[in-house]
Design a protein around this motif. Structure first.
Motif, short mmCIF file in Angstrom:
data_model
loop_
_atom_site.label_atom_id
_atom_site.label_comp_id
_atom_site.label_asym_id
_atom_site.label_seq_id
_atom_site.Cartn_x
_atom_site.Cartn_y
_atom_site.Cartn_z
N ASN A 65 0.90 -1.20 -0.09
CA ASN A 65 0.04 0.05 -0.02
C ASN A 65 0.95 1.38 -0.02
O ASN A 65 1.86 1.27 0.29
N SER A 66 0.35 2.30 -0.59
CA SER A 66 0.95 3.65 -0.54
C SER A 66 0.04 4.55 -0.97
O SER A 66 -0.87 4.31 -1.81
N THR A 67 0.19 5.78 -0.41
CA THR A 67 -0.71 7.02 -0.83
C THR A 67 0.29 7.98 -1.67
O THR A 67 0.30 8.40 -2.70
N ARG A 68 1.36 8.66 -0.70
CA ARG A 68 2.07 9.84 -1.22
C ARG A 68 2.96 9.25 -2.06
O ARG A 68 3.26 9.84 -3.30
N THR A 69 3.81 8.25 -2.01
CA THR A 69 4.81 7.77 -2.88
C THR A 69 4.50 7.43 -4.37
O THR A 69 4.84 8.05 -5.43
N ARG A 118 7.68 -0.73 -5.40
CA ARG A 118 7.46 -0.81 -3.77
C ARG A 118 7.23 -2.10 -3.47
O ARG A 118 6.26 -2.78 -4.32
N HIS A 146 14.33 3.30 1.30
CA HIS A 146 13.11 4.27 0.69
C HIS A 146 13.87 5.51 0.36
O HIS A 146 13.51 6.63 0.89
N GLN A 149 12.26 8.97 -0.13
CA GLN A 149 11.35 9.58 0.95
C GLN A 149 12.61 10.37 1.71
O GLN A 149 12.76 11.43 2.18
N PRO A 274 7.54 10.87 7.90
CA PRO A 274 7.34 10.57 6.66
C PRO A 274 5.91 10.23 6.41
O PRO A 274 5.44 10.06 5.21
N GLY A 275 4.99 9.76 7.19
CA GLY A 275 3.58 9.37 6.89
C GLY A 275 3.45 7.95 6.65
O GLY A 275 4.81 7.51 6.26
N PRO A 276 2.52 7.27 6.86
CA PRO A 276 1.29 7.76 7.36
C PRO A 276 1.56 7.99 9.06
O PRO A 276 2.30 7.09 9.44
N1 CP Z 1 6.06 8.03 3.27
C1 CP Z 1 5.35 7.08 2.31
O1 CP Z 1 6.10 6.06 1.78
O2 CP Z 1 4.16 7.27 2.49
P1 CP Z 1 3.27 6.32 1.50
O3 CP Z 1 3.39 4.77 2.16
O4 CP Z 1 2.02 6.63 1.65
O5 CP Z 1 3.84 6.02 0.26
#
Ligand code: CP
Length: 318
Positions: A65-69, A118, A146, A149, A274-276
């Motif tokens: 899962n990922s949102t930002r990347t 990823r 990563h 990031q 770095p989130g989440p």
């Molecule tokens: N920081 C980071 O990798 O966020 P995501 O998992 O949302 O991509």
């Protein structure tokens, strides 16, 4: 199928992939960050698009899962006019038993020019690099690395203070399971910063102390004392099978990045994550949303930094 021979890690002096920072010199890393400034200027224009990658195809392959990347890489590629194909691992023939190597060869046969990968397994991005022969960007592999990031973290700190040189960055939380901590511990000292890694002993692998410019402590006040940037890390409970922490409440009591802990930092210190985020666990909500927080700035910088990385690997001119 036998794995193809490893492709060279560099083309001339230019790294072919961004899997970690092993092949990247401080000069080249600085050039990447400088180029992100130019990309930010593009993003500030009324029309946020340039033809730099026209005719090229970028495949984003996310097995976790990922949102930002994911979103920022796809936007970054599109802002530079690349075609983007988003490989959905969960709906692919991997579920019928096809191997990762065969999958990568199939995607490569469609004339993909670069992969953004990823994967929950450490080393998976290296495997994709071996099978594809194309530039590969590691968007997070297991708990290993990563790099983009860490680059956007470095960019955010640099933008705040003008330079990384002589700065102290405290990274507090679940170091054991964090690829972000490892990549920052590799990158920031190359750019002149000192890194203090901090967490409970069970989440703080002693081996990381061997990295140049990196120190370890279980005492959060010691870690944060005089720091210019304080990064909170998410407790990765999905990677913990038990026994690492007595209780979440006790963890928060000792290690939460909050106003009380920040009193130890430099007066102008900034806060990163770095989130989440797990709000009010590893970071208090008032700090996450407060004036020292640069968390949304990190998110914003992700797009420019990833544009710079794609440009660097696919076009190769600074
Ligand atoms: N920081 C980071 O990798 O966020 P995501 O998992 O949302 O991509």
């Amino acid at each position: 199928m036998t794995a193809p021979a490893t492709t060279p890690a560099t083309t001339g002096t230019r790294p072919r992939h961004l899997l970690d920072f092993a092949d990247w010199t401080p000069e080249r890393l600085t050039a990447l960050l400088d180029n992100a400034d130019t990309m930010n200027q593009v993003l500030d224009r009324p029309v946020r698009k340039v033809p730099a990658l026209q005719g090229l195809t970028v495949c984003t392959a996310f097995f976790e899962n990922s949102t930002r990347t994911r979103v920022s890489f796809e936007l970054a590629a599109r802002r530079m006019s690349a075609d983007v194909v988003s490989f959905a691992a969960g709906a692919s023939s991997l579920n019928k038993g096809e191997s990762l190597g065969d999958t990568v060869e199939v995607l490569t046969a469609y004339k993909v020019d670069a992969f953004v990968v990823r994967h929950p397994a450490s080393g998976a991005a290296h495997l994709v690099a071996r099978y594809s022969g194309k530039p590969v960007i590691n968007a997070g592999d297991g708990r290993r690395a990563h790099p983009t990031q860490a680059l956007l973290d470095a960019y955010t700190i640099r933008q705040e203070f003008g330079s990384l040189s002589g700065k102290t960055v405290a990274i507090v939380g679940d170091i054991r399971h964090s690829r972000v901590a490892r990549s920052n511990a590799e990158l920031l000292p190359k750019l002149g910063a000192r890194v203090r890694l901090c967490g409970p002993a069970t989440l703080l692998p002693a081996g990381l102390a061997a990295l140049p410019g990196v120190t370890l402590t279980t005492d959060p006040r010691e870690a944060v004392r005089g720091a210019h940037a304080v990064m909170a890390l998410r407790l990765q409970q999905e990677r913990m099978s038990g026994g690492y922490l007595a209780s979440l409440a006790e963890y928060a009591d000792h290690y939460q990045v909050n106003g009380r802990l920040l009193r130890e930092a430099e007066p102008g210190a900034i806060v990163l994550h770095p989130g989440p985020m797990n709000r009010d666990l590893e970071i208090s909500s008032d700090v996450a949303d407060g004036e020292r927080s640069r968390i949304l700035r990190q998110v914003e910088h992700g797009q420019a930094v990833r544009m710079s990385v794609l440009y660097h690997l696919l076009v190769g001119r600074e």
